[in-house]
Design an enzyme around this catalytic site. Structure first.
Site, PDB file in Angstrom:
ATOM      1  N   SER A  73       0.748  -1.305   0.043  1.00 30.96           N
ATOM      2  CA  SER A  73      -0.012   0.112  -0.172  1.00 30.96           C
ATOM      3  C   SER A  73       0.975   1.331  -0.039  1.00 30.96           C
ATOM      4  O   SER A  73       2.245   1.277   0.398  1.00 30.96           O
ATOM      5  CB  SER A  73      -0.829  -0.051   1.273  1.00 30.96           C
ATOM      6  OG  SER A  73      -1.321   1.272   1.540  1.00 30.96           O
ATOM      7  N   TYR A 119      -0.974  -0.893  10.591  1.00 33.05           N
ATOM      8  CA  TYR A 119      -1.248  -1.008   9.289  1.00 33.05           C
ATOM      9  C   TYR A 119       0.085  -0.859   8.454  1.00 33.05           C
ATOM     10  O   TYR A 119       0.609  -1.394   7.589  1.00 33.05           O
ATOM     11  CB  TYR A 119      -2.510  -0.273   8.542  1.00 33.05           C
ATOM     12  CG  TYR A 119      -2.587  -0.636   7.226  1.00 33.05           C
ATOM     13  CD1 TYR A 119      -3.215  -1.793   6.970  1.00 33.05           C
ATOM     14  CD2 TYR A 119      -2.708   0.349   6.323  1.00 33.05           C
ATOM     15  CE1 TYR A 119      -3.681  -2.163   5.494  1.00 33.05           C
ATOM     16  CE2 TYR A 119      -2.977   0.222   5.076  1.00 33.05           C
ATOM     17  CZ  TYR A 119      -3.757  -1.157   4.442  1.00 33.05           C
ATOM     18  OH  TYR A 119      -3.917  -1.261   3.347  1.00 33.05           O
TER      19      TYR A 119
HETATM   20  N1  LIG Z   1      -8.568  -0.471  -0.779  1.00 34.18           N
HETATM   21  C1  LIG Z   1      -7.495   0.187  -0.767  1.00 34.18           C
HETATM   22  O1  LIG Z   1      -7.482   1.592  -0.822  1.00 34.18           O
HETATM   23  C2  LIG Z   1      -6.313  -0.377  -0.531  1.00 34.18           C
HETATM   24  C3  LIG Z   1      -5.132   0.446  -0.721  1.00 34.18           C
HETATM   25  C4  LIG Z   1      -3.956  -0.156  -0.579  1.00 34.18           C
HETATM   26  C5  LIG Z   1      -3.752  -1.670  -0.479  1.00 34.18           C
HETATM   27  N2  LIG Z   1      -5.009  -2.396  -0.128  1.00 34.18           N
HETATM   28  C6  LIG Z   1      -4.559  -3.738   0.504  1.00 34.18           C
HETATM   29  O2  LIG Z   1      -5.459  -4.511  -0.635  1.00 34.18           O
HETATM   30  C7  LIG Z   1      -5.838  -5.625  -0.098  1.00 34.18           C
HETATM   31  C8  LIG Z   1      -7.589  -5.936  -0.348  1.00 34.18           C
HETATM   32  O3  LIG Z   1      -8.060  -4.554   0.332  1.00 34.18           O
HETATM   33  P1  LIG Z   1      -9.430  -4.530   0.029  1.00 34.18           P
HETATM   34  O4  LIG Z   1      -9.630  -3.051  -0.072  1.00 34.18           O
HETATM   35  O5  LIG Z   1     -10.006  -5.365  -1.141  1.00 34.18           O
HETATM   36  O6  LIG Z   1     -10.244  -4.968   1.477  1.00 34.18           O
HETATM   37  P2  LIG Z   1     -11.680  -5.632   1.781  1.00 34.18           P
HETATM   38  O7  LIG Z   1     -12.668  -5.301   0.820  1.00 34.18           O
HETATM   39  O8  LIG Z   1     -11.738  -5.413   3.250  1.00 34.18           O
HETATM   40  O9  LIG Z   1     -11.306  -7.281   1.558  1.00 34.18           O
HETATM   41  C9  LIG Z   1     -10.171  -7.800   2.332  1.00 34.18           C
HETATM   42  C10 LIG Z   1     -10.141  -9.232   1.932  1.00 34.18           C
HETATM   43  O10 LIG Z   1      -9.188  -9.798   2.535  1.00 34.18           O
HETATM   44  C11 LIG Z   1      -9.951 -11.216   3.092  1.00 34.18           C
HETATM   45  N3  LIG Z   1      -9.201 -11.297   4.548  1.00 34.18           N
HETATM   46  C12 LIG Z   1      -8.975 -10.535   5.655  1.00 34.18           C
HETATM   47  N4  LIG Z   1      -8.443 -11.154   6.510  1.00 34.18           N
HETATM   48  C13 LIG Z   1      -8.378 -12.530   6.334  1.00 34.18           C
HETATM   49  C14 LIG Z   1      -7.823 -13.557   7.045  1.00 34.18           C
HETATM   50  N5  LIG Z   1      -7.334 -13.488   8.019  1.00 34.18           N
HETATM   51  N6  LIG Z   1      -7.752 -14.637   6.289  1.00 34.18           N
HETATM   52  C15 LIG Z   1      -8.244 -15.045   4.979  1.00 34.18           C
HETATM   53  N7  LIG Z   1      -8.597 -13.643   4.307  1.00 34.18           N
HETATM   54  C16 LIG Z   1      -8.724 -12.618   5.162  1.00 34.18           C
HETATM   55  C17 LIG Z   1     -11.161 -10.736   3.279  1.00 34.18           C
HETATM   56  O11 LIG Z   1     -11.906 -12.284   3.099  1.00 34.18           O
HETATM   57  P3  LIG Z   1     -12.785 -12.573   4.227  1.00 34.18           P
HETATM   58  O12 LIG Z   1     -13.681 -11.278   4.914  1.00 34.18           O
HETATM   59  O13 LIG Z   1     -13.821 -13.479   3.652  1.00 34.18           O
HETATM   60  O14 LIG Z   1     -12.060 -13.032   5.242  1.00 34.18           O
HETATM   61  C18 LIG Z   1     -11.394  -9.881   1.997  1.00 34.18           C
HETATM   62  O15 LIG Z   1     -11.699 -10.742   0.885  1.00 34.18           O
HETATM   63  C19 LIG Z   1      -5.506  -5.577   1.437  1.00 34.18           C
HETATM   64  O16 LIG Z   1      -4.020  -6.131   1.597  1.00 34.18           O
HETATM   65  C20 LIG Z   1      -5.411  -4.198   1.603  1.00 34.18           C
HETATM   66  O17 LIG Z   1      -4.376  -3.714   2.705  1.00 34.18           O
HETATM   67  C21 LIG Z   1      -6.160  -1.928  -0.388  1.00 34.18           C
END
Ligand SMILES: NC(=O)c1ccc[n+]([C@@H]2O[C@H](COP(=O)([O-])OP(=O)(O)OC[C@H]3O[C@@H](n4cnc5c(N)ncnc54)[C@H](OP(=O)(O)O)[C@@H]3O)[C@@H](O)[C@H]2O)c1
Length: 239
Positions: free
Chosen positions: A142, A155
């Site tokens: 990120s 984070y």
């Molecule tokens: N959105 C942004 O702006 C952004 C920016 C930079 C980086 N990121 C990174 O991108 C990635 C995806 O983010 P997102 O925005 O799509 O978040 P999100 O909508 O909250 O989705 C998170 C995903 O991770 C899974 N997950 C979380 N904890 C877990 C665990 N302990 N075991 C297995 N699966 C787990 C969740 O599945 P379940 O709920 O089914 O467990 C869900 O599918 C993350 O690593 C986040 O830090 C996001």
């Protein structure tokens, strides 16, 4: 351009958000996909959407932060898919809270999920990629992995660690024709950013969307094998 049809991918956290968008983009390229997460209902629904696109799509329910669960689940996935070519280490959690106010357990859970989870999954997939002398691993960090900021220490610590782990692995396995790509996206509209209050639902024109992130990953995969996208930062044109 590489032919991606019938490649096999594992996407952690593939049921929703960035992971789901990536799974859909992969399916549109003809890639068979295994999505993982903790919520079976969500995973099942997403897997059905993927299957409707004409690829093999399976799901697996496990917590990336538990090594024994990861070990057996990744083995089952690879057996069922009949191999693995691509890993997208996307599962992650985030929370805001001051250094002192955030409970120790929450701070640890972020490291356990975002860092140890990525390490566990990669450790179980990597031997297969080394054996076949090829593969692609995308590690999702990120912008929070590049700069520290107030009230987000856990984070940021986890996403800084992802960059260190990912770059080290890249230098270790480049010789095995394995491309390890470190991604540092900025704010993308998803459950995570909506829940944190940093993105608004339905703000399509102004904020990066999961599909934009997915497109970046697919473009990295499509590079000729001799070329590797070492890292990529995805930013919005609307600051
Ligand atoms: N959105 C942004 O702006 C952004 C920016 C930079 C980086 N990121 C990174 O991108 C990635 C995806 O983010 P997102 O925005 O799509 O978040 P999100 O909508 O909250 O989705 C998170 C995903 O991770 C899974 N997950 C979380 N904890 C877990 C665990 N302990 N075991 C297995 N699966 C787990 C969740 O599945 P379940 O709920 O089914 O467990 C869900 O599918 C993350 O690593 C986040 O830090 C996001």
């Amino acid at each position: 351009m590489s032919n991606l049809k019938h490649k096999k991918a594992i996407i952690t956290g593939g049921g929703r958000g960035l992971g789901k968008a990536t799974a859909i983009a992969f399916a549109k390229e003809g890639i068979d996909v295994a999505i993982t997460g903790r919520n079976e209902t969500v995973l099942k629904a997403t897997a059905a959407e993927l299957e409707a696109l004409g690829v093999k799509a399976i799901y697996s329910v496990f917590d990336v932060g538990h090594y024994e669960q990861v070990k057996s689940s990744i083995k089952d996935i690879i057996d069922t898919l009949g191999g693995v070519d691509i890993l997208v280490n996307n599962a992650g959690i985030a929370a805001i809270g001051s250094f002192n106010d955030m409970p120790v357990e929450q701070w640890s859970e972020m490291i356990q999920t975002n860092v140890m989870g990525m390490y566990y999954v990669t450790k179980e997939v990597l031997p297969h990629l080394i054996d076949q002398n090829g593969g692609d691993i995308f590690n999702v960090s990120s912008t929070a992995g590049l700069n520290g900021n107030p009230n987000i220490s856990a984070y940021c610590a986890s996403k800084f660690a992802v960059i260190g782990m990912s770059e080290s692995l890249m230098k270790e396995v480049r010789k095995n024709n394995i491309r390890v790509i470190t991604l540092t996206p900025s704010t993308i509209e998803s459950d995570m950013t909506i829940e944190l209050g940093i993105a608004k639902e339905g703000s399509h024109e102004n904020v990066l969307q999961p599909e934009d992130f997915a497109e970046l990953i697919v473009s990295g995969l499509k590079l000729p094998r001799r070329a590797m996208m070492k890292s990529a930062a995805l930013w919005s044109t609307n600051p």
